[in-house]
Design a protein around this motif. Structure first.
Motif, short mmCIF file in Angstrom:
data_model
loop_
_atom_site.label_atom_id
_atom_site.label_comp_id
_atom_site.label_asym_id
_atom_site.label_seq_id
_atom_site.Cartn_x
_atom_site.Cartn_y
_atom_site.Cartn_z
N LEU A 257 44.73 130.70 -3.68
CA LEU A 257 45.72 130.66 -4.78
C LEU A 257 45.27 130.05 -6.01
O LEU A 257 45.32 130.31 -7.19
N LYS B 39 42.43 131.11 -7.68
CA LYS B 39 42.68 132.26 -8.55
C LYS B 39 43.41 132.07 -9.44
O LYS B 39 43.59 132.77 -10.38
N GLU C 263 46.53 131.29 -9.45
CA GLU C 263 47.90 132.01 -9.23
C GLU C 263 48.81 130.61 -8.74
O GLU C 263 49.95 130.92 -8.95
N THR D 15 50.75 129.47 -11.55
CA THR D 15 51.66 130.37 -12.09
C THR D 15 52.86 130.30 -11.13
O THR D 15 54.03 130.19 -11.82
N LEU D 16 52.76 130.28 -9.90
CA LEU D 16 54.01 130.01 -8.96
C LEU D 16 54.56 129.03 -9.37
O LEU D 16 55.66 128.71 -9.33
#
Ligand SMILES: N[C@@H](CCC(=O)N[C@@H](CS)C(=O)NCC(=O)O)C(=O)O
Ligand SMILES: N[C@@H](CCC(=O)N[C@@H](CS)C(=O)NCC(=O)O)C(=O)O
Ligand code: FES
Lengths: 104, 104
Positions: free
Chosen positions: A88, A91, A93, A96-97
Motif C-alpha cells: 500500500l 502504491k 495508498e 491516503t489511508l
C-alpha cells in the motif's frame, strides 16, 4: 468475550495500531516504516503480554482472519501484515489511508 | 562443548546450512531464495529442537557473533542473516560462493 471487546476498542480508539512481536523483523519493518512517515502507532508487543499474548493473537485471527504478526489497523480498518502494508505504501495508498484517519 | 562440536561438524559436512525458525518470515525468505536457485540447504528449525533450540542458538552466537535467525553457512563459511544473504545474491556473489562450494 471481554478480550475481544478490548481489542475492538483498541483499534477503534487509536488511529494506527500494530500488533507486533519484539523479536520479529517483519514487525520491525512495519514499525520503522510508520516511524519514517512521522506516524506514531500504538504498538502492542504480543510477546510482552505473558499468557495473554497468544489469546490476543487468537482474537485477532477471529476478527481479521489473520493469525500472523505484524497485524496492522488504520482508522479502525484491518490493513494486513508487513507485505500488505509495504505494498500500500508503494502504491501511495498508505498515506491516503493515514490522512483519512487524520494521522498525517 | 559437545553441542559446539556438533554445530561445527554440521556446517563443515553440509555445503549449505540454514539455521531457521518455522514461524519466521525472514527465515522463509532465505529458504525460498535457495529453492529458487535450485539449492537444497540443510535446514535446522531451532523451534523444533525443544530445549536444544536455544542452546544451539547460543552456540551459533559464540561461533559467529550472530544471535539471530536465519543463520546461513555456505561451504562451512558463515554468511550471515537474511539481509546479508539477499545482498550477496543481488551483487551476484551468492552464486559464486555456491559454485565454489560445489553446490551450483
Ligand atoms: N506475509 C505476512 C507474513 C506474516 C508472518 O508469517 N508472520 C510470522 C512472523 S514473521 C508469524 O506471525 N508467525 C507466527 C507467529 O509468530 O505466531 C506479512 O507480511 O506480514
Ligand atoms: N538483519 C537480520 C535480522 C535478524 C533478526 O532480527 N532475526 C530475528 C527474527 S526475524 C531473531 O532472530 N530474533 C530473535 C529470535 O528469534 O531469537 C537478518 O536479515 O537476518
Ligand atoms: S519472526 Fe522473523 S521475520 Fe518475523
Amino acid at each position: 468475550s471481554r478480550l475481544e471487546e478490548n481489542v475492538k476498542k483498541t483499534v477503534a480508539d487509536n488511529p494506527v495500531v500494530v500488533y507486533s512481536k519484539t523479536w520479529c523483523s517483519y514487525s520491525a519493518e512495519v514499525k520503522s516504516l510508520f516511524k519514517r512517515l512521522g506516524v506514531n502507532p500504538l504498538v502492542i508487543e504480543l510477546d510482552e503480554l505473558g499468557p495473554q499474548g497468544p489469546q490476543v493473537q487468537k482474537v485477532l485471527e477471529r476478527l481479521t482472519g489473520q493469525h500472523t504478526v505484524p497485524n496492522v489497523f488504520i482508522g479502525g480498518k484491518h490493513i494486513g501484515g508487513c507485505t500488505d502494508t509495504v505494498k500500500l505504501y508503494r502504491k501511495g495508498e498508505l498515506e491516503t489511508l493515514l490522512s483519512e484517519a487524520n494521522v498525517k
